[in-house]
Design a protein around this motif. Structure first.
Motif, PDB file in Angstrom:
ATOM      1  N   GLY A 438       0.837  -1.300  -0.047  1.00 51.62           N
ATOM      2  CA  GLY A 438       0.087   0.168   0.001  1.00 51.62           C
ATOM      3  C   GLY A 438       0.774   1.424   0.004  1.00 51.62           C
ATOM      4  O   GLY A 438       0.237   2.411  -0.429  1.00 51.62           O
ATOM      5  N   GLY A 439       2.131   1.135   0.363  1.00 52.76           N
ATOM      6  CA  GLY A 439       2.701   2.346   0.195  1.00 52.76           C
ATOM      7  C   GLY A 439       3.504   3.225   1.762  1.00 52.76           C
ATOM      8  O   GLY A 439       2.924   2.329   2.618  1.00 52.76           O
ATOM      9  N   THR A 440       4.142   4.202   1.700  1.00 48.56           N
ATOM     10  CA  THR A 440       4.856   4.367   3.075  1.00 48.56           C
ATOM     11  C   THR A 440       4.161   5.853   3.430  1.00 48.56           C
ATOM     12  O   THR A 440       3.925   6.636   2.201  1.00 48.56           O
ATOM     13  CB  THR A 440       6.263   4.481   2.737  1.00 48.56           C
ATOM     14  OG1 THR A 440       6.913   3.247   2.504  1.00 48.56           O
ATOM     15  CG2 THR A 440       7.078   5.255   4.050  1.00 48.56           C
ATOM     16  N   PRO A 441       3.981   6.169   4.576  1.00 49.46           N
ATOM     17  CA  PRO A 441       3.396   7.520   4.752  1.00 49.46           C
ATOM     18  C   PRO A 441       4.223   8.457   4.392  1.00 49.46           C
ATOM     19  O   PRO A 441       5.638   8.336   4.684  1.00 49.46           O
ATOM     20  CB  PRO A 441       3.037   7.199   6.263  1.00 49.46           C
ATOM     21  CG  PRO A 441       2.844   5.876   6.563  1.00 49.46           C
ATOM     22  CD  PRO A 441       3.846   5.092   5.669  1.00 49.46           C
ATOM     23  N   THR A 442       3.810   9.534   3.997  1.00 49.49           N
ATOM     24  CA  THR A 442       4.695  10.843   3.665  1.00 49.49           C
ATOM     25  C   THR A 442       3.832  12.011   4.336  1.00 49.49           C
ATOM     26  O   THR A 442       2.778  12.031   4.158  1.00 49.49           O
ATOM     27  CB  THR A 442       4.840  10.862   2.474  1.00 49.49           C
ATOM     28  OG1 THR A 442       3.647  11.280   1.476  1.00 49.49           O
ATOM     29  CG2 THR A 442       5.791   9.797   1.564  1.00 49.49           C
ATOM     30  N   TRP A 443       4.952  13.029   4.924  1.00 47.40           N
ATOM     31  CA  TRP A 443       4.476  14.037   5.600  1.00 47.40           C
ATOM     32  C   TRP A 443       5.348  15.326   4.900  1.00 47.40           C
ATOM     33  O   TRP A 443       6.487  15.012   4.893  1.00 47.40           O
ATOM     34  CB  TRP A 443       4.601  14.043   7.027  1.00 47.40           C
ATOM     35  CG  TRP A 443       3.841  13.132   7.758  1.00 47.40           C
ATOM     36  CD1 TRP A 443       4.092  11.743   8.137  1.00 47.40           C
ATOM     37  CD2 TRP A 443       2.485  13.106   8.172  1.00 47.40           C
ATOM     38  NE1 TRP A 443       3.119  11.099   8.374  1.00 47.40           N
ATOM     39  CE2 TRP A 443       2.121  11.683   8.880  1.00 47.40           C
ATOM     40  CE3 TRP A 443       1.500  14.103   8.008  1.00 47.40           C
ATOM     41  CZ2 TRP A 443       0.925  11.444   9.322  1.00 47.40           C
ATOM     42  CZ3 TRP A 443       0.078  13.821   8.603  1.00 47.40           C
ATOM     43  CH2 TRP A 443      -0.155  12.739   9.237  1.00 47.40           C
ATOM     44  N   ASP A 444       4.665  16.301   4.719  1.00 49.61           N
ATOM     45  CA  ASP A 444       5.446  17.439   4.114  1.00 49.61           C
ATOM     46  C   ASP A 444       4.790  18.628   4.552  1.00 49.61           C
ATOM     47  O   ASP A 444       3.412  18.741   4.774  1.00 49.61           O
ATOM     48  CB  ASP A 444       5.596  17.349   2.881  1.00 49.61           C
ATOM     49  CG  ASP A 444       6.862  18.120   2.155  1.00 49.61           C
ATOM     50  OD1 ASP A 444       7.236  18.979   3.073  1.00 49.61           O
ATOM     51  OD2 ASP A 444       7.259  18.168   1.052  1.00 49.61           O
ATOM     52  N   TRP A 445       5.580  20.043   4.642  1.00 45.87           N
ATOM     53  CA  TRP A 445       5.087  21.268   4.697  1.00 45.87           C
ATOM     54  C   TRP A 445       5.154  21.600   3.195  1.00 45.87           C
ATOM     55  O   TRP A 445       6.046  22.043   2.649  1.00 45.87           O
ATOM     56  CB  TRP A 445       5.770  21.915   5.435  1.00 45.87           C
ATOM     57  CG  TRP A 445       5.835  21.684   7.089  1.00 45.87           C
ATOM     58  CD1 TRP A 445       6.792  21.672   7.794  1.00 45.87           C
ATOM     59  CD2 TRP A 445       4.535  21.740   7.756  1.00 45.87           C
ATOM     60  NE1 TRP A 445       6.279  21.443   8.949  1.00 45.87           N
ATOM     61  CE2 TRP A 445       4.797  21.623   9.076  1.00 45.87           C
ATOM     62  CE3 TRP A 445       3.054  22.069   7.479  1.00 45.87           C
ATOM     63  CZ2 TRP A 445       4.137  21.578  10.291  1.00 45.87           C
ATOM     64  CZ3 TRP A 445       2.252  21.878   8.675  1.00 45.87           C
ATOM     65  CH2 TRP A 445       2.744  21.489   9.984  1.00 45.87           C
ATOM     66  N   ASN A 446       3.796  21.694   2.577  1.00 52.83           N
ATOM     67  CA  ASN A 446       4.064  22.072   1.114  1.00 52.83           C
ATOM     68  C   ASN A 446       2.569  22.859   0.638  1.00 52.83           C
ATOM     69  O   ASN A 446       1.712  21.985   0.438  1.00 52.83           O
ATOM     70  CB  ASN A 446       4.145  20.848   0.347  1.00 52.83           C
ATOM     71  CG  ASN A 446       4.504  20.942  -1.451  1.00 52.83           C
ATOM     72  OD1 ASN A 446       4.766  22.248  -1.670  1.00 52.83           O
ATOM     73  ND2 ASN A 446       4.287  20.267  -2.130  1.00 52.83           N
ATOM     74  N   PRO A 447       2.384  23.844   0.173  1.00 47.03           N
ATOM     75  CA  PRO A 447       3.885  24.942   0.310  1.00 47.03           C
ATOM     76  C   PRO A 447       4.059  25.473   1.279  1.00 47.03           C
ATOM     77  O   PRO A 447       3.242  25.450   2.480  1.00 47.03           O
ATOM     78  CB  PRO A 447       3.079  25.875  -0.912  1.00 47.03           C
ATOM     79  CG  PRO A 447       1.756  25.939  -0.504  1.00 47.03           C
ATOM     80  CD  PRO A 447       1.278  24.534  -0.466  1.00 47.03           C
ATOM     81  N   ILE A 448       5.519  26.042   1.541  1.00 49.13           N
ATOM     82  CA  ILE A 448       5.659  26.487   2.733  1.00 49.13           C
ATOM     83  C   ILE A 448       6.302  27.886   2.420  1.00 49.13           C
ATOM     84  O   ILE A 448       7.156  27.971   1.297  1.00 49.13           O
ATOM     85  CB  ILE A 448       6.799  25.843   3.460  1.00 49.13           C
ATOM     86  CG1 ILE A 448       7.254  26.517   4.780  1.00 49.13           C
ATOM     87  CG2 ILE A 448       8.086  25.418   2.790  1.00 49.13           C
ATOM     88  CD1 ILE A 448       8.158  25.739   5.796  1.00 49.13           C
ATOM     89  N   PRO A 449       5.919  29.203   2.884  1.00 49.60           N
ATOM     90  CA  PRO A 449       6.336  30.220   2.477  1.00 49.60           C
ATOM     91  C   PRO A 449       8.081  30.907   2.843  1.00 49.60           C
ATOM     92  O   PRO A 449       8.294  29.983   3.866  1.00 49.60           O
ATOM     93  CB  PRO A 449       5.466  31.445   2.968  1.00 49.60           C
ATOM     94  CG  PRO A 449       4.994  30.642   4.287  1.00 49.60           C
ATOM     95  CD  PRO A 449       4.958  29.071   3.895  1.00 49.60           C
ATOM     96  N   ALA A 450       8.613  31.707   2.324  1.00 52.37           N
ATOM     97  CA  ALA A 450       9.915  31.904   2.553  1.00 52.37           C
ATOM     98  C   ALA A 450      10.222  32.898   3.999  1.00 52.37           C
ATOM     99  O   ALA A 450      10.899  32.765   4.648  1.00 52.37           O
ATOM    100  CB  ALA A 450      10.518  32.646   1.556  1.00 52.37           C
ATOM    101  N   ASN A 451       8.803  33.755   4.118  1.00 45.11           N
ATOM    102  CA  ASN A 451       8.974  34.657   5.068  1.00 45.11           C
ATOM    103  C   ASN A 451       7.731  34.923   5.797  1.00 45.11           C
ATOM    104  O   ASN A 451       6.644  34.468   5.486  1.00 45.11           O
ATOM    105  CB  ASN A 451       9.222  36.160   4.638  1.00 45.11           C
ATOM    106  CG  ASN A 451      10.437  36.085   3.730  1.00 45.11           C
ATOM    107  OD1 ASN A 451      11.507  35.634   4.274  1.00 45.11           O
ATOM    108  ND2 ASN A 451      10.427  36.439   2.425  1.00 45.11           N
TER     109      ASN A 451
END
Length: 789
Positions: A438-451
């Motif tokens: 089934g796959g591997t869990p993935t987590w991300d901050w996306n999008p993330i602003p620069a400032n």
């Protein structure tokens, strides 16, 4: 009069664009886009985006019978998203059905149920529930496909599921393989209904076991037939189809089935393949003598020389067996688009679907069918004057044998159609473990602003995929000073509506498809000095993702006000500011109040998003130090320098002489007194009473105040219009007090080149008030009318 801001709110709602910036978004549909939300129990839904024939009604898309198996993706936020968005534009609430097995209680929650290419057979109880649902007045849309479209490799295709028996297995029970779906245990044996001719018995029609294709779908689609040949009707005239073919002049098929009319008192065809138009689908089993009844590129099969027409069987059919209604189509290509949501459950590969909804007149047909299905009708049975002969059947559907062994291809190792734990990652119901990988869990901050800038509520997008379905995760999300590790933020809690110490855990639950995607918001504890910050996510105590962000506490700042009147009032929207191609900052739009956003001086591209996608995009914003800019003023249409006709409602749902109206728009920079101005149609002139229309405002002129108010709940600006706007073609010309023509519009061929037309209950309007070429290209037909907006 309505302020122009209200018009913006309506247009933004109707055209919510799902850009490619956020992984959470439903892929952008080719013909329509809208916001997909989640019900309290995690099901996707699309809220109405306009008023119309579907207002107050709900359409349910079934997703309990393998509608996402193989290359299919017949869900409202995937391969049927164009259709779902179009229905929302008709006023419908559109929801996914996930309650298995189907019961009458579930079905009765919907005015129309869309049952698109099921690959998991119905139980006897489900067949009875569907019969009872239609008997009680429900509308049922059955979308089939060609024979051999066994997408989950369980030996059933949609033609067999709908009919109630497998080809060559009429009257035989079906008890293998073991069945495990939506809560049934692995050891549960699925017992089929005994192989009855359910569809024909209940509704008077039957999907035929064939695989047809058009000889030339590009240049020779299905269209009106030969008027001298009663066996070759093609697309029947609206007067013969309860007006279901109004506006439908051309349709196509890309491998589908025909439909037999078994009981002409209950069912009838409304679209038939033209004679000589059909060939066997390229990939149909070549040894199958009835893959097409007559293969007009070779020897006619089945003993018939008919290459289409009534005796070939209908491509689209309807039934009125009881208080409710049924519509059936022989190919999913009529209603699908090219934006599948899920991966294949058997291989995990990306699906490829056809942009059929925007092809030919398929969208018009689909909307006509659903509106008809959703409209109560006390009559039972097909009108005697419309009845057709029963379809000629050139083979015995009950005893016909299979041409090859089943299933059609060997399932991949580890894949079990009845066990979701074997589905690949990204498939509907796919999990993170099991034989399918089934796959591997993935987590991300996306999008993330620069400032991040002082005084704002920072927004960052949480993107979780490949998760266990409908599972609760303990999360901590916070900002800290890079290096020292000092935590400097408060995180917004959606349950309480408050900000609290960001080290406090919040429980978040994944969706039924194993995703957890949403905006997170923070306040910063201190903005006194420049700081390099990190934003971190911990899930169940484990750090999953950390990314950098810069807190800028000094600079030459200006401000942008996002007005509450624009409609972003639930507080779960983020304003994204891009500069020089990079996401500079993202800020929460506050609930129930205007939001003033701090920005360094400069020029930005602004997008506003909710969890599911963009509700406003690509707006240029220039900020000067020490000044405040209004977003509402930025969105105001640029003046055309003219007084224009902006909308016409001529084909009303009730009585034209009390419901028709015309809207005017003042595109100049000054108010205009309309004393002496006039409106003219093809037979008469109406002098506009003394009235003033402010700069940038609209004025609605109606036939009758009470008739208008009954439709919309408010009064028009002016009433007493004496022009009778012709439904089959007319014009309106606006003249000033000197008699000089200012603007004109025509419809349905009243003036040369003016071919635009509106369906009953819809208007024609100018989509861009800054364009005036005095041609039909300035105008569009709406999904519904919007007077004063």
């Amino acid at each position: 009069m309505k302020h122009w801001i209200q018009r913006i709110v309506v247009l933004l709602t109707v055209s919510m664009l799902l850009t490619g910036l956020l992984p959470v978004m439903t892929p952008q549909a080719s013909a329509a886009t809208c916001t997909v939300s989640q019900t309290a129990d995690g099901r996707p839904y699309v809220a109405p985006t306009a008023t119309g024939p579907g207002s107050g009604k709900v359409v349910g898309f079934d997703n309990t019978h393998g509608e996402t198996a193989g290359n299919a993706d017949w869900v409202l936020d995937g391969g049927f998203s164009d259709m779902a968005c179009a229905l929302a534009g008709q006023g419908y609430q559109v929801e996914e059905i996930r309650a298995y097995p189907l019961t009458l209680t579930t079905l009765n929650s919907y005015d129309v149920v869309v049952f698109a290419e099921p690959n998991i057979p119905l139980t006897t109880a489900e067949e009875q529930a569907l019969t009872d649902y239609v008997s009680a007045g429900g509308g049922l849309l059955l979308v089939g496909d060609h024979y051999q479209a066994d997408r989950n490799l369980n030996t059933w295709d949609a033609t067999e599921v709908f009919n109630g028996f497998r080809r060559g297995h009429y009257g035989q029970s079906y008890s293998a393989p073991s069945y495990n779906y939506n809560g049934l245990t692995t050891g549960t044996t699925y017992t089929f209904n005994g192989g009855t001719d359910w569809l024909a018995s209940a509704f008077g029609l039957r999907f035929q076991f064939n695989a047809m294709d058009l000889v030339d779908s590009t240049n020779n689609p299905i269209q009106a037939g030969n008027p001298s040949d009663p066996d070759d009707p093609g697309i029947l005239a609206p007067s013969l189809t309860y007006n279901l073919t109004t506006g439908v002049n051309s349709v196509a098929t890309y491998a589908g089935a025909t439909i037999a009319i078994v009981d002409p008192t209950k069912a009838m065809g409304i679209i038939y393949p033209n004679k000589g138009s059909l060939k066997r689908w390229t990939y149909a089993e070549s040894t199958d003598p009835v893959a097409l009844y007559t293969d007009n590129v070779g020897t006619p099969a089945g003993g018939s020389a008919t290459y289409g027409g009534i005796h070939e069987g209908a491509y689209v059919a309807i039934a009125k067996p009881s208080a409710g209604k049924v519509a059936a189509a022989g190919d999913s290509s009529l209603f699908e688009d090219s934006t599948p949501k899920y991966k294949r459950e058997d291989t995990g590969s990306t699906k490829s679907t056809h942009p059929g909804w925007s092809d030919r007149d398929h969208d018009t047909l689909g909307i006509n069918l659903v509106n008809w299905l959703a409209t109560p009708d006390a009559t039972v049975g097909i009108d005697a004057s419309l009845r057709q002969p029963a379809t000629q059947v050139v083979y015995d559907p009950y005893t016909l044998t299979e041409p090859i062994s089943e299933p059609w291809s060997t399932p991949p190792t580890g894949y079990l159609w009845y066990d979701a734990s074997t589905f690949k990652a990204g498939a509907y119901n796919g999990t993170t473990s099991g034989g399918g990988g089934g796959g591997t869990p993935t987590w991300d901050w996306n999008p993330i602003p620069a400032n991040a800038y002082p005084g704002n509520h920072l927004a960052v997008y949480l993107d979780g995929s490949g998760l266990a379905t409908s599972t609760t995760y303990d999360t901590k999300a916070y900002l800290y000073v890079t290096g020292s590790g000092t935590q400097v933020s408060q995180r917004y809690n959606r349950s309480t509506g408050l900000y609290a110490d960001a080290l406090t855990s919040q429980n978040l639950t994944s969706s039924g498809s194993g995703t957890l995607k949403r905006w997170e918001f923070w306040t910063l504890s201190s903005t006194t000095t420049d700081r390099a910050l990190s934003v971190r996510l911990k899930v169940n105590g484990t750090t999953e993702v950390t990314k950098s962000i810069n807190q800028v506490a000094t600079g030459s700042y200006g401000y942008l006000t996002v007005e509450q009147s624009l409609g972003y009032s639930d507080g779960l929207h983020a304003a994204l500011f891009t500069a020089n191609g990079t996401l500079n900052t993202a800020v929460r739009v506050m609930p129930n109040a205007d939001t003033t956003i701090t920005l360094p001086a400069g020029t930005y591209t602004l997008d506003i998003h909710n969890d599911a996608g963009a509700v406003l995009d690509n707006v240029s914003v220039t900020i000067a130090a020490g000044t405040t800019v209004s977003l509402a003023s930025l969105l105001q249409p640029a003046p055309t320098g003219k007084l224009l006709i902006s909308e016409v409602f001529y084909d009303t749902p009730g009585t034209d002489d009390v419901e028709e109206w015309i809207e005017l728009y003042n595109g100049t920079g000054s108010a205009i007194n309309l004393n002496g101005y006039s409106l003219t149609d093809n037979v008469g002139t109406w002098q506009i009473p003394s009235a003033t229309i402010a700069a940038g405002d609209r004025l609605v002129v109606a036939r009758n105040t009470s008739g208008f108010s009954a439709l919309y709940g408010f009064s028009p600006d002016l009433a007493g219009l004496t022009l009778a706007l012709g439904n089959s073609g007319d014009r309106v010309i606006l003249k000033d007090s000197t008699g000089a023509e200012l603007d004109r519009v025509a419809w349905e061929g009243n003036l040369s080149g003016w071919t635009i037309s509106a369906s009953t209950g819809s208007s024609i309007y100018r989509p861009d008030l800054t364009v005036d070429t005095d041609s039909v290209s300035d105008w569009a037909a709406t999904g519904s009318e919007t007077p004063g907006y």
